[in-house]
Design a protein around this motif. Structure first.
Motif, PDB file in Angstrom:
ATOM      1  N   GLY A   7       0.815  -1.224   0.000  1.00 65.63           N
ATOM      2  CA  GLY A   7       0.000   0.000   0.000  1.00 65.63           C
ATOM      3  C   GLY A   7       0.842   1.265   0.000  1.00 65.63           C
ATOM      4  N   PRO A   8       1.821   1.388   0.924  1.00 65.63           N
ATOM      5  CA  PRO A   8       2.693   2.570   0.899  1.00 65.63           C
ATOM      6  C   PRO A   8       3.436   2.740  -0.414  1.00 65.63           C
ATOM      7  CG  PRO A   8       2.885   1.456   3.012  1.00 65.63           C
ATOM      8  CD  PRO A   8       2.046   0.588   2.151  1.00 65.63           C
ATOM      9  N   LEU A   9       3.917   1.640  -1.011  1.00 64.25           N
ATOM     10  CA  LEU A   9       4.616   1.747  -2.292  1.00 64.25           C
ATOM     11  C   LEU A   9       3.680   2.244  -3.389  1.00 64.25           C
ATOM     12  CD1 LEU A   9       6.852  -1.466  -2.245  1.00 64.25           C
ATOM     13  CD2 LEU A   9       7.587   0.912  -1.993  1.00 64.25           C
ATOM     14  N   LEU A  10       2.422   1.844  -3.318  1.00 62.95           N
ATOM     15  CA  LEU A  10       1.439   2.336  -4.292  1.00 62.95           C
ATOM     16  C   LEU A  10       1.234   3.845  -4.131  1.00 62.95           C
ATOM     17  CD1 LEU A  10      -0.593   1.655  -6.529  1.00 62.95           C
ATOM     18  CD2 LEU A  10      -2.287   1.208  -4.743  1.00 62.95           C
ATOM     19  N   LEU A  11       1.207   4.312  -2.865  1.00 61.27           N
ATOM     20  CA  LEU A  11       1.072   5.751  -2.623  1.00 61.27           C
ATOM     21  C   LEU A  11       2.278   6.509  -3.169  1.00 61.27           C
ATOM     22  CD1 LEU A  11      -0.340   5.863   1.042  1.00 61.27           C
ATOM     23  CD2 LEU A  11      -1.554   6.405  -1.078  1.00 61.27           C
ATOM     24  N   VAL A  12       3.464   5.963  -2.965  1.00 62.53           N
ATOM     25  CA  VAL A  12       4.677   6.615  -3.478  1.00 62.53           C
ATOM     26  C   VAL A  12       4.656   6.655  -4.999  1.00 62.53           C
ATOM     27  CG1 VAL A  12       7.193   6.423  -3.643  1.00 62.53           C
ATOM     28  CG2 VAL A  12       6.056   6.030  -1.454  1.00 62.53           C
ATOM     29  N   ALA A  13       4.177   5.566  -5.625  1.00 56.64           N
ATOM     30  CA  ALA A  13       4.093   5.535  -7.086  1.00 56.64           C
ATOM     31  C   ALA A  13       3.125   6.599  -7.597  1.00 56.64           C
ATOM     32  CB  ALA A  13       3.651   4.147  -7.552  1.00 56.64           C
ATOM     33  N   ALA A  14       1.982   6.757  -6.930  1.00 56.51           N
ATOM     34  CA  ALA A  14       1.024   7.794  -7.324  1.00 56.51           C
ATOM     35  C   ALA A  14       1.609   9.186  -7.117  1.00 56.51           C
ATOM     36  CB  ALA A  14      -0.264   7.629  -6.524  1.00 56.51           C
ATOM     37  N   TRP A  15       2.318   9.357  -6.026  1.00 62.62           N
ATOM     38  CA  TRP A  15       2.987  10.640  -5.737  1.00 62.62           C
ATOM     39  C   TRP A  15       4.022  10.957  -6.824  1.00 62.62           C
ATOM     40  CZ3 TRP A  15       6.838  11.001  -1.032  1.00 62.62           C
ATOM     41  CH2 TRP A  15       7.355  12.294  -0.952  1.00 62.62           C
ATOM     42  N   ALA A  16       4.829   9.952  -7.191  1.00 62.01           N
ATOM     43  CA  ALA A  16       5.841  10.161  -8.230  1.00 62.01           C
ATOM     44  C   ALA A  16       5.199  10.463  -9.579  1.00 62.01           C
ATOM     45  CB  ALA A  16       6.729   8.920  -8.338  1.00 62.01           C
ATOM     46  N   ALA A  17       4.110   9.758  -9.894  1.00 65.15           N
ATOM     47  CA  ALA A  17       3.429  10.001 -11.174  1.00 65.15           C
ATOM     48  C   ALA A  17       2.847  11.411 -11.213  1.00 65.15           C
ATOM     49  CB  ALA A  17       2.324   8.961 -11.371  1.00 65.15           C
ATOM     50  N   GLY A  18       2.250  11.844 -10.103  1.00 65.66           N
ATOM     51  CA  GLY A  18       1.704  13.197 -10.052  1.00 65.66           C
ATOM     52  C   GLY A  18       2.773  14.261 -10.181  1.00 65.66           C
ATOM     53  N   SER A  19       3.937  14.019  -9.564  1.00 71.65           N
ATOM     54  CA  SER A  19       5.045  14.976  -9.662  1.00 71.65           C
ATOM     55  C   SER A  19       5.629  15.005 -11.071  1.00 71.65           C
ATOM     56  CB  SER A  19       6.137  14.613  -8.652  1.00 71.65           C
ATOM     57  OG  SER A  19       5.654  14.672  -7.329  1.00 71.65           O
ATOM     58  N   ALA A  20       5.774  13.837 -11.683  1.00 72.32           N
ATOM     59  CA  ALA A  20       6.382  13.762 -13.020  1.00 72.32           C
ATOM     60  C   ALA A  20       5.495  14.390 -14.085  1.00 72.32           C
ATOM     61  CB  ALA A  20       6.672  12.305 -13.373  1.00 72.32           C
ATOM     62  N   THR A  21       4.186  14.304 -13.907  1.00 69.48           N
ATOM     63  CA  THR A  21       3.258  14.854 -14.907  1.00 69.48           C
ATOM     64  C   THR A  21       2.890  16.304 -14.641  1.00 69.48           C
ATOM     65  OG1 THR A  21       1.384  13.969 -13.641  1.00 69.48           O
ATOM     66  CG2 THR A  21       2.277  12.585 -15.415  1.00 69.48           C
ATOM     67  N   GLY A  22       3.359  16.856 -13.525  1.00 68.33           N
ATOM     68  CA  GLY A  22       3.069  18.249 -13.223  1.00 68.33           C
ATOM     69  C   GLY A  22       1.754  18.473 -12.513  1.00 68.33           C
ATOM     70  N   LEU A  23       1.055  17.404 -12.150  1.00 65.55           N
ATOM     71  CA  LEU A  23      -0.217  17.565 -11.443  1.00 65.55           C
ATOM     72  C   LEU A  23      -0.008  18.086 -10.023  1.00 65.55           C
ATOM     73  CD1 LEU A  23      -2.110  14.306 -12.546  1.00 65.55           C
ATOM     74  CD2 LEU A  23      -2.499  16.658 -13.344  1.00 65.55           C
ATOM     75  N   LEU A  24       1.158  17.803  -9.450  1.00 69.66           N
ATOM     76  CA  LEU A  24       1.470  18.254  -8.093  1.00 69.66           C
ATOM     77  C   LEU A  24       2.477  19.393  -8.162  1.00 69.66           C
ATOM     78  CD1 LEU A  24       1.824  14.787  -6.293  1.00 69.66           C
ATOM     79  CD2 LEU A  24      -0.151  16.311  -6.311  1.00 69.66           C
ATOM     80  N   ASP A  25       2.115  20.524  -7.590  1.00 67.14           N
ATOM     81  CA  ASP A  25       2.989  21.689  -7.587  1.00 67.14           C
ATOM     82  C   ASP A  25       4.162  21.451  -6.637  1.00 67.14           C
ATOM     83  OD1 ASP A  25       4.201  24.178  -7.400  1.00 67.14           O
ATOM     84  OD2 ASP A  25       2.305  25.276  -7.454  1.00 67.14           O
ATOM     85  N   PRO A  26       5.402  21.473  -7.122  1.00 69.94           N
ATOM     86  CA  PRO A  26       6.558  21.200  -6.251  1.00 69.94           C
ATOM     87  C   PRO A  26       6.744  22.222  -5.140  1.00 69.94           C
ATOM     88  CG  PRO A  26       7.274  21.997  -8.400  1.00 69.94           C
ATOM     89  CD  PRO A  26       5.810  21.721  -8.509  1.00 69.94           C
TER      90      PRO A  26
END
Length: 273
Positions: free
Chosen positions: A32-51
């Motif tokens: 579960g935590p690894l899935l959250l990290v993967a979603a976090w990384a995907a959001g950061s890589a695509t620009g959906l999450l403001d750094p």
């Protein structure tokens, strides 16, 4: 001559076996935590999450390396671990003794259960001003806050485990004329062990939660102090390092207790296997 098993019987047996959740997954608590990290990384890589508000995982990893290189992370982590360790060392025995006194005596329950339930309902932040007046802002106050937080789950679940002991075991102990000490050692403690270990799972995570509250108040060391200092300077990445660290400490603390629970209660046949 051997009789063949009817096909319908085999189907029914397979259906019964399929009701179980399946075999335990190796390191399944990490999925579960690894899935959250993967979603976090995907959001950061695509620009959906403001750094500016949520730095990318690789930024947090880089910041963690810098904090380790400077020695700040190790020093603050050691301070936090020491506080949690002392809080657990005081809170676990206190909660266990209170549960035994309350679970084995009606007078004990009348005198102890009410105050513990009141403490359970009072938020930690509500106690902080009073504890600061009594104990100051030093280590004693911080350890006391953690210990008080640990007492409640240990008491609640151990007490529940005691009251859930099958009355037939008590009758058997009376029949063979077990003494009070032998009764506690051979019946009470084994019977309360599942509840105690469940309380331990809540206690170790609660200890980290109360540590956050304690370290945000006039601390000069600890993960919470590091995060509060980073807030002053707007270092979002350092704050996130602290949050991730708190989460990992809680996760692995719970996993350690679960491992002990599986070993200590290996005789039980449950849905978990």
């Amino acid at each position: 001559m051997l009789l063949a098993t009817p096909p319908d019987t085999l189907v029914q047996a397979r259906a019964r076996r399929s009701l179980r959740p399946g075999r335990p997954l190796r390191l399944g608590f990490l999925y579960g935590p690894l899935l959250l990290v993967a979603a976090w990384a995907a959001g950061s890589a695509t620009g959906l999450l403001d750094p500016r508000f949520l730095p990318a995982p690789w930024t947090v990893v880089t910041t963690t390396g810098e904090l380790i290189a400077s020695g700040r992370l190790q020093d603050n982590l050691l301070s936090s671990v020491q506080r949690v360790g002392l809080g657990l060392a005081f809170g676990i025995p206190a909660g266990t003794l209170l549960a035994l006194a309350s679970g084995l005596s009606r007078w004990g329950e009348a005198l102890i259960d009410g105050p513990v339930q009141i403490k359970r309902a009072v938020p930690a932040l509500a106690l902080m001003p009073l504890l600061i007046l009594w104990l100051g802002i030093g280590e004693g106050m911080k350890i006391t806050v953690i210990a008080l937080g640990v007492v409640v789950p240990i008491y609640i679940h151990t007490h529940n485990g005691l009251r859930g002991i099958d009355a037939r075991y008590v009758e058997l102990a009376e029949t063979v004329e077990l003494g009070r000490a032998a009764f506690i050692r051979k019946v009470v403690l084994p019977g309360a062990l599942p509840g105690f270990l469940l309380g331990m799972r809540f206690a170790v995570t609660t200890a980290w939660l109360f540590l956050v509250v304690a370290e945000l108040i006039n601390s000069t060391s600890g993960i919470g102090y590091m995060m509060d200092l980073a807030r002053t300077y707007g270092q979002t990445d350092v704050i996130l390092v602290g949050i991730v660290l708190y989460g990992l400490l809680g996760l692995f603390s719970d996993a350690a207790v679960r491992l002990v629970e599986r070993r200590a209660l290996s005789w039980r046949r449950t849905l978990a296997g």
